[in-house]
Design an enzyme around this catalytic site. Structure first.
Site, short mmCIF file in Angstrom:
data_model
loop_
_atom_site.label_atom_id
_atom_site.label_comp_id
_atom_site.label_asym_id
_atom_site.label_seq_id
_atom_site.Cartn_x
_atom_site.Cartn_y
_atom_site.Cartn_z
N VAL A 35 1.24 -5.11 -32.85
CA VAL A 35 1.36 -3.59 -33.36
C VAL A 35 2.50 -2.96 -33.78
O VAL A 35 2.74 -2.30 -34.91
CB VAL A 35 0.12 -2.46 -32.79
N ASP A 65 -5.92 0.87 -30.54
CA ASP A 65 -6.68 0.96 -28.97
C ASP A 65 -6.24 -0.22 -28.11
O ASP A 65 -5.62 -1.05 -28.61
CB ASP A 65 -8.23 0.81 -29.22
N GLY A 122 -7.11 -6.06 -32.44
CA GLY A 122 -7.20 -4.68 -32.08
C GLY A 122 -5.73 -4.12 -32.08
O GLY A 122 -4.99 -4.61 -32.84
N GLU A 123 -5.36 -3.06 -31.17
CA GLU A 123 -4.21 -2.26 -31.10
C GLU A 123 -4.11 -1.61 -32.53
O GLU A 123 -3.09 -0.76 -32.22
CB GLU A 123 -3.20 -3.65 -31.04
N GLY A 124 -4.69 -1.84 -33.65
CA GLY A 124 -4.26 -1.07 -34.81
C GLY A 124 -3.87 -1.86 -35.57
O GLY A 124 -3.48 -1.56 -36.84
#
Length: 373
Positions: A117, A194, A339-341
């Site tokens: 990210v 997240d 994930g992570e954005g």
């Protein structure tokens, strides 16, 4: 613009019933502006291009205009990715081979700039802020880290509620406050991120609770688990859903659903989405975790969906269920499941380009270009 006081300490039930700390946020959320959307559609048809030739980006620009209440809308920049990190008690059920300590270790990686990210955000020109909303470890002060810990991880939802109603409400309010503060600092687009080992399991349970989907249809392989762990993960989601019967949380009572199954990051992301919607600022959703949080946000305030833009379609099956339920079209479909954005950040330039085209592209009249007969 709404204002909010700091998240309250847990209060007795009688007081909780008489005070809604989200009231100001929810009251500020309104439907999109129909006149601005009509003006955006009319301008799209007069721009120097064939009608409809920008495909999905035309509808993005129309939605941005409706959210802002103006045509053209403000450019959704600068942007900030808010990565909410928390741990999950359901990890004890063996739903992932990754140790829980990875959550705290990845927070350190985000802060050092070493995660995917970070790389994607740097490419897109977005800031990254990490929020400790419930990591099961003590994290020291660090640049780029906001300590807003509600607890040291949630409880195991197969044994009882993942969190108390007070904790769920505190996380919701905290998420809305983060959105408020980022917008006050000048950001005009918010991006969900997240981190939390086992959070796809909690997401699957939330998706089932809000949409009525079967556990097998909403549960995916997360970080890439083997067949035996996948079967166990589905069983854990089923047991968690069964555990809360009778008296199953009513989807119309979203705080109760969040408390039963969610993580602190789910509740904070739901508040983050609500905060963005109240301020009429677009929020780009990442994958299945953000999608599960959006279900809670929209259950609390249906008009909040107007602020939500689906950055991508995750490889997690529950995400497709969620996008269909919310009526959102993903801008990117690359089979991502990190994930992570990350998926949301990849879509950021698309959202920004849609707004810029509506603002900057000449019309046939202004450019002196003949239209088709």
């Amino acid at each position: 613009m709404y204002t909010m006081t700091p998240a309250p300490r847990p209060t007795p039930i009688a007081e909780e019933e008489s005070v809604d700390p989200l009231a100001d946020v929810l009251a500020a959320i309104a439907p999109p502006d129909a006149e601005a959307m009509a003006a955006a559609r009319e301008r799209q048809d007069r721009m120097t291009k064939p009608r409809g030739s920008l495909g999905a980006l035309e509808e993005v620009s129309v939605r941005l205009a409706g959210l802002a209440g103006s045509c053209p809308p403000p450019l959704p920049e600068p942007a900030c990715v808010a990565v909410f990190a928390a741990d999950h008690g359901v990890h004890a059920q063996g739903v992932t081979p990754w140790p829980q300590e990875v959550t705290a270790q990845m927070v350190a990686n985000f802060l050092a700039g070493g995660a995917v990210v970070n790389a994607f955000a740097a490419q897109a020109g977005a800031e990254v802020t990490v929020i400790d909303i419930g990591v099961a470890a003590e994290l020291g002060p660090a640049d780029g880290l906001l300590s807003r810990k509600v607890g040291y991880g949630t409880a195991d939802f197969t044994q009882g509620p993942a969190m108390t109603r007070d904790q769920a409400m505190q996380a919701l309010v905290t998420g809305a406050e983060i959105a408020r503060d980022l917008v006050a600092a000048g950001h005009r687009c918010l991006v969900t991120g997240d981190m939390g080992i086992a959070n796809t399991t909690a997401s699957a349970a939330l998706i089932c609770a809000f949409t009525g989907a079967d556990a097998a249809d909403a549960t995916g392989r997360g970080t890439g688990i083997d067949a035996a762990t996948y079967a166990r993960k589905i069983d854990v989601v089923c047991r968690g859903l069964d555990r809360h019967q009778p008296g199953f949380p009513d989807p119309a009572e979203p705080v109760g659903v969040l408390a039963a199954f969610g993580g602190f990051e789910h509740a904070a992301l739901a508040g983050f989405i609500l905060g963005a919607a109240a301020l009429r600022v677009p929020v780009i959703l990442d994958g299945v975790i953000a999608g599960a949080a959006a279900l809670a946000a929209v259950a609390l305030a249906p008009d909040a969906v107007a602020a939500c833009f689906a950055g991508h379609r995750s490889a997690e099956p529950g995400h497709a269920v969620t996008l269909s339920y919310l009526g959102l079209r993903p801008l990117v479909d690359l089979g991502l499941r990190l994930g992570e954005g990350t998926g949301a950040v990849l879509a950021l330039p698309l959202v920004q380009s849609a707004a810029r085209a509506l603002r900057d592209v000449a019309t046939f009249d202004s450019a002196g270009v003949a239209q088709k007969s």
